[in-house]
Design an enzyme around this catalytic site. Structure first.
Site, short mmCIF file in Angstrom:
data_model
loop_
_atom_site.label_atom_id
_atom_site.label_comp_id
_atom_site.label_asym_id
_atom_site.label_seq_id
_atom_site.Cartn_x
_atom_site.Cartn_y
_atom_site.Cartn_z
N TRP A 103 18.43 73.11 -4.77
CA TRP A 103 17.88 74.56 -4.65
C TRP A 103 18.61 75.48 -5.32
CZ3 TRP A 103 13.40 72.96 -3.54
CH2 TRP A 103 13.29 71.87 -2.66
N ASP A 104 19.79 75.47 -5.53
CA ASP A 104 20.57 76.41 -6.29
C ASP A 104 20.18 76.05 -7.72
OD1 ASP A 104 22.34 77.45 -4.54
OD2 ASP A 104 23.90 75.96 -4.79
N VAL A 105 19.89 75.18 -8.31
CA VAL A 105 19.74 74.78 -9.71
C VAL A 105 18.10 75.41 -9.71
CG1 VAL A 105 19.12 73.25 -11.43
CG2 VAL A 105 21.10 72.92 -9.97
N GLY B 228 18.14 79.32 -9.63
CA GLY B 228 18.50 79.86 -10.90
C GLY B 228 17.76 79.86 -12.05
N ASP C 12 22.56 76.34 -0.26
CA ASP C 12 21.68 75.29 -0.53
C ASP C 12 21.77 74.25 0.61
OD1 ASP C 12 21.63 72.04 -1.65
OD2 ASP C 12 20.63 73.49 -3.26
#
Lengths: 384, 384
Positions: free
Chosen positions: A170-172, A175, A141
């Site tokens: 960005w990770d969220v 996902g 991220d």
């Protein structure tokens, strides 16, 4: 009143195997579990690199991070370098009944769990591989975000240099795209019987969102791109103000009505009228509120600086202006925000105790989709 | 090689009506359109409040924002205050064939397009209402974020005060949860024939993510909550460094291997060895790298400050250390990042011209799901 049309969660009967670590991939699995899927997280013996990731409980025994992201899952551990361990994962994916055959992983590039290998064992397999860079190179991220542009326009205008985000956005986002892609592929398989090979790079997630929101379109079509605006909202009127007590509020006047209310609230009607004429501006227009934000900030800011937090709170509550006092995470919890919100329910998490944990933020016919606690690592490993 | 198993996009045959504005709700519709749904955005005559939202093209005629978020949709305008307009929207939703009956809106609270009203006309209707606050009160990304805690731990440690994010992360996350919820409800309807009433508050989106990632769990179970760490990554080792040329890089050493490579790259093996002994630390552990980040930053930072950007770039490329140079949006475009990435394809957008627009970041069997351009406002309005 809740009109229950069907009590089954939408992904009931779906089985997902997750060879997973860190944020994006486990969040995908958690989200699918909230929607009703049976999710098995597979880890190497002893856990993946995220097993002890901070924050920990004060006694140092349990990762709040790991348990938060792996709620409602089963846990299987295996030696993923041994033929037996690899065969176990293959069987977990391919011999999991009509709703199974689904693998989510951020540990791709392994021939034994590639899409083609699994598809040879089960033709309708759905695999989702989360990658870092668009080209498959490692990226996380914070490196993706650095390469993209947001940190250079974030933070106080007096500060020279990039400001990283704290939320790994960005990770969220990645996902959630992953959970959506799997659900869409399941829907297609329901209809056609066909599996899907899904590939989702974290970097492409960020590029796609930045493109869609215009950040990457402006440099292509305009002479200039998005400027830094500190805490001011780009493109309309929004800023932060400080009260006489030193508390800080975020204000947004997104519509002409919001703005009229803000003018009325601060008693600046005649000044605003004069300003509009002198500046040849129309503050009913987003663009004009944005262009002249510095003078508006100064004008409104004085009123807030002259009034107590209580006075400000009451005046804002009686207006249409969108506003919120800046609070810390501690304050959010101490204020009872979680207790008052049915999104949160008590969860008894071994290693942590009982705390208020969030369900899926979308309700289905009034129902909050919560999950059980995170498993003990390896608790569901089949006997050899 | 692309192994096409089924060329139909997963949501082919699905029809969605979107009474929508701003970010989250239109992003939901765009995402469903990318996945193959037919999406009709309905606006009041003349457009909703976001029709001219900045950024505009330099000639001032076209919103880059609006066209970006409404690609691949049809556009219908109607007088939503008139019985005729309301009846038109009801018919668009309920008389849209077996894959239709789906409404997404951030303009809830209107009896004529409530779930119950539409369900009386078509029993399997799926409605998704995006709200602001958990209690249905108006709220936007920036006010939700202020109330939650992130701005108070963002930004340079020398800065006293909150720092807003620039990316409207909650809007984006909410839009994706919305697309996921609709897709999951479609899957359930395929199986059971039942519709669903979905409710999704922006505030709950933010609370759920902050809860899942531990930010709201720490204050419940620990004596202290997440501290501000400036540009350093919480919980492991990550920081930004400046080269002799003044360029700035983000570095992350997420694993022991990354860290060993960073130590080797900076020639600090013996100092690190002494430090570990003197501090009784083990830098193979996330927690120890994080705890002692200030001394590590100083140690590594000197090497980067002593080397040119070219030298730094080459050394990082030859190591496993996760890294990226901070770039502006302009630089991303000028570097050819979009041209080189098949995620982006040329789009001929009336009012803007041809630019590189992003597809869905997830590929299905190697296929990028792009869309056509945004419609002219009202282009698909049925003749009266």
């Amino acid at each position: 009143m809740t009109a229950e049309t069907d009590n089954r969660r939408p992904l009931t009967g779906i089985r997902v195997v997750e060879v997973s670590s860190f944020v994006a991939s486990p969040l995908c699995g958690l989200t699918l579990a909230q929607l009703g899927a049976e999710v098995i997280r597979v880890d190497p013996v002893g856990g993946a690199a995220d097993i002890n990731r901070l924050p920990l409980t004060d006694d140092g025994t349990t990762s709040i991070y790991w348990t938060g992201l792996n709620r409602g899952k089963k846990s299987v551990t295996a030696d993923l370098r041994s033929p037996e361990g690899q065969s176990l994962v293959q069987r977990l994916v391919t011999e999991s009944g009509p709703g199974g055959g689904i693998l989510v992983t951020n540990s791709g590039g392994r021939e034994w769990m590639s899409h083609d290998t699994l598809a040879a064992l089960r033709s309708d397999v759905i695999t989702l591989e989360l990658l870092g860079g668009s080209d498959g190179s490692p990226a996380v991220d914070y490196t993706v975000n650095a390469g993209l542009g947001f940190p250079l326009i974030t933070g106080p205008l007096s500060h020279d240099g990039p400001v990283n985000h704290v939320l790994p956005a960005w990770d969220v986002v990645c996902g959630l795209y992953a959970a959506l892609a799997v659900t869409a592929a399941v829907r297609r398989r329901d209809e056609t019987g066909s599996g899907t090979r899904i590939r989702l790079p974290l970097e492409d997630t960020a590029l796609a969102v930045a493109g869609t929101l215009g950040y990457l379109t402006e440099p292509q079509v305009n002479a200039q791109s998005r400027p830094a605006t500190g805490n001011d909202v780009y493109g309309t009127y929004g800023t932060d103000v400080v009260t006489a007590d030193g508390d800080r509020f975020m204000l947004v006047a997104l519509t002409p009505r919001h703005f009229r209310d803000l003018v009325r609230l601060t008693g600046t009607e005649s000044v605003i009228e004069s300003l509009q004429q002198a500046l040849d501006a129309d503050f009913a227009r987003d663009a004009d509120r944005y262009t002249h934000r510095a003078v508006l900030n100064a004008l409104f800011g004085k009123w807030f600086a002259d009034h107590s937090t209580d006075e400000v709170t009451q005046a804002l509550a009686a207006s249409s202006v969108l506003s919120e006092r800046y609070r810390s995470f501690d304050e959010v919890v101490a204020a009872g925000t979680l207790t008052a919100n049915p999104l949160f329910a008590e969860l008894d998490q071994p290693g942590i105790g009982t705390y208020l944990a969030a369900a899926l933020p979308a309700t289905f016919d009034g129902e909050y989709y919560a999950t059980g606690p995170a498993p003990q690592l390896g608790a569901d490993t089949p006997a050899p």
